[in-house]
Design a protein around this motif. Sequence first.
Motif, PDB file in Angstrom:
ATOM      1  N   SER A 167     -22.575 -52.134  29.767  1.00  0.00           N
ATOM      2  CA  SER A 167     -22.452 -50.684  29.953  1.00  0.00           C
ATOM      3  C   SER A 167     -21.007 -50.230  29.790  1.00  0.00           C
ATOM      4  CB  SER A 167     -22.965 -50.281  31.342  1.00  0.00           C
ATOM      5  OG  SER A 167     -24.361 -50.448  31.429  1.00  0.00           O
ATOM      6  N   ASN A 171     -20.126 -50.179  26.138  1.00  0.00           N
ATOM      7  CA  ASN A 171     -20.754 -49.005  25.524  1.00  0.00           C
ATOM      8  C   ASN A 171     -19.968 -47.733  25.846  1.00  0.00           C
ATOM      9  OD1 ASN A 171     -23.338 -47.465  24.514  1.00  0.00           O
ATOM     10  ND2 ASN A 171     -22.900 -46.621  26.535  1.00  0.00           N
ATOM     11  N   ARG A 177     -27.202 -56.451  23.802  1.00  0.00           N
ATOM     12  CA  ARG A 177     -28.263 -55.866  24.617  1.00  0.00           C
ATOM     13  C   ARG A 177     -29.651 -56.242  24.104  1.00  0.00           C
ATOM     14  NH1 ARG A 177     -26.009 -49.793  26.396  1.00  0.00           N
ATOM     15  NH2 ARG A 177     -25.348 -50.463  28.477  1.00  0.00           N
ATOM     16  N   ASP A 210     -31.400 -49.185  27.917  1.00  0.00           N
ATOM     17  CA  ASP A 210     -29.985 -49.336  27.600  1.00  0.00           C
ATOM     18  C   ASP A 210     -29.790 -49.746  26.147  1.00  0.00           C
ATOM     19  OD1 ASP A 210     -29.453 -48.677  30.193  1.00  0.00           O
ATOM     20  OD2 ASP A 210     -28.854 -50.683  30.838  1.00  0.00           O
TER      21      ASP A 210
END
Length: 658
Positions: free
Chosen positions: A505, A508, A534, A544
């Motif tokens: 995360s 990203n 991912r 996600d």
Amino acid sequence: MNPPTVSARVRGRAAELERIGTLVRGRGGGMVVVCGAGGLGKTTLAAEASARARAEGRVVVWIRWRDGAAQLGQDLAQAAHILGLPESRLEDARTGRVSLVDAVWEHLATVKGWLIVVDNVDTPSRVGPGSGLPAAYRGWLRPHGGGVLLVTSRDTTRQTWGPDADLIHLQPLADDAAGTVLLDAAAHAGTETEAEALAVRLGGLPLGLNAAGTYLSVPTSRHRTFAAYQHALEAEFADLLGAEHPGAAADPDAARRVVRHTWDLSLDQLHQDCYALARPVLQLLALLEPAPVPRSLVTPGLVTDATGLPATAATVDAALAGLHQYGLLHTPGDANPGDGGPPVNQVRLHRLVRDVTAHTLTRPEPTDTWVAAIDEHLARAVDATTSMPGRTGWPTARLLAVHLRSHLDRRAQRDFTTAVGTLDDLADALNNAGAASEELLLRRHLLDAETRLLGADHPDTLATRNNLASTLNDLGEHQQAAVLHHQTLTARERILGPDHPNTLSSRNNYANVLNRLGDHRQAAGLHRQDLTDRERVLGSHHPDTLGSRNNLATALNRLGDHRQAADLHRRNLTDSERILGPDHPNTLSSRNNLANALNALGEHQQAADLHHQTLTARERILGPNHPDTLTTRNNLATAQARLAEVGRRRWWQLPRRR
């Protein structure tokens, strides 16, 4: 019966003086009520209006209300006598052949060109003769004269003064006018900017401005500048503006002139009028931040838990109504940012009313008990607000945000984890609402507290740093966001490992902010790496993973690779509709981004259709003024403009088919 002299120039009241002057100069008469909380300068305004009327040749009579109908009757009879009421008519009243009040007003109705001021009528139910409020217009205060009756009062309700009275609700002075008041009193004390800053801190209240100006004008005062006085207020408020006056308890006129005591008069009157909870409710509100408070927070449960006093919905309503009637709190308007959701009632104290109450008023229970009750009910309010469906709770969430920072500070040494959860939940709701400024207040405060108490590398601290960076990115602070996201990514790779979902995360989010900074190539590289990881760790259909694919496509579109971007967005939209549903925020983002890619490819009609579909959904789900809705509306306009531009081109300007 002469008006008091105005010693300094009246600032910031031109509109009110013009309203009174127009009525005084008019052919008819009437009654004007200058009303508002203590300290707003009602008497000063009336005195200035009187001086101007006298300068224009009007007969001016000044009456000071002494809390008794008999004395008011004598004073008005004398005023009528000054205006020509025959002694024989007064004798008729004394012998009972005619009512004195009717004799006075029958005469005043026949005489033009006068101004009678009745100052400080703060107990209008006692005006008389007889019982009842002035609104019946059968007592000593009537709007039916040939001149103008000007009344000043703390009672602000139309119910009290009736339909024919012209009510002037006095407000605090505007910042520039309030600053000028300070400069008039102490020109040596600093610049216009510094004077205005102190005026803002004092809430534009003339009584507070005059107290500060008088203090600063004395050569022996400890603080001689506007800036020094403003700084000293934080530590010495009780001495500078909260000091007691020895004669205030016995002399209402003295109390009116002292910031510490002026509102006690209103609270005492409310108590006498059986508003038993008015004072404790005011005290409770003073323990909250100087900001609007959602009305739903002020419940009978809060009042009872804090004060130990019995409270019902009706008695709390009455207390708030009484405080509002006397100008001690106001309702700034419904907290509804125009998103189509339900409005939220709110109340707010004037800054100085709050400060004086918090610093000086005694309470029947220790302050800690009150604050503990406030904290408990704040947490309940957040739970209730964040549990509301859709955007119903968003306006309340905005109001609660400013009050939650001190909630966390007070609970830092006990139940810190629960308090953090409360702030996190509210911050998430604000994120959903697109209220980035309010969210930023909470995210910063959370990060400071968690860094201090948990350490910089604690997982909760890293999560909060990530959230703060995302909020800054939403606000356009991309460089700050990039620094924080890079710090979080580095720490998570070291502590959690490169494949941990939180690390993915962070990568990203760091790539997203790089894209906003214009570094599209590096952003695309990071997004490609993140998508690969991912898909391997979470699976190709995990939400996600869909987010990574969407973000990679967006970066490719920025790089000019519109065809590949459109293909990825189209695939992602199909998966998002199937997995998340057609109305999920991420699905709406995918549809918006696909439309952007198609627009870049020249497929303007298809892009416009998708943007229109997204706009309709976002207006329904998020409201018309949510940032995402505004973005979609702008994108639709862009696509439609491109489509119109193509339609205006001549045949020789169109691209040739090959």
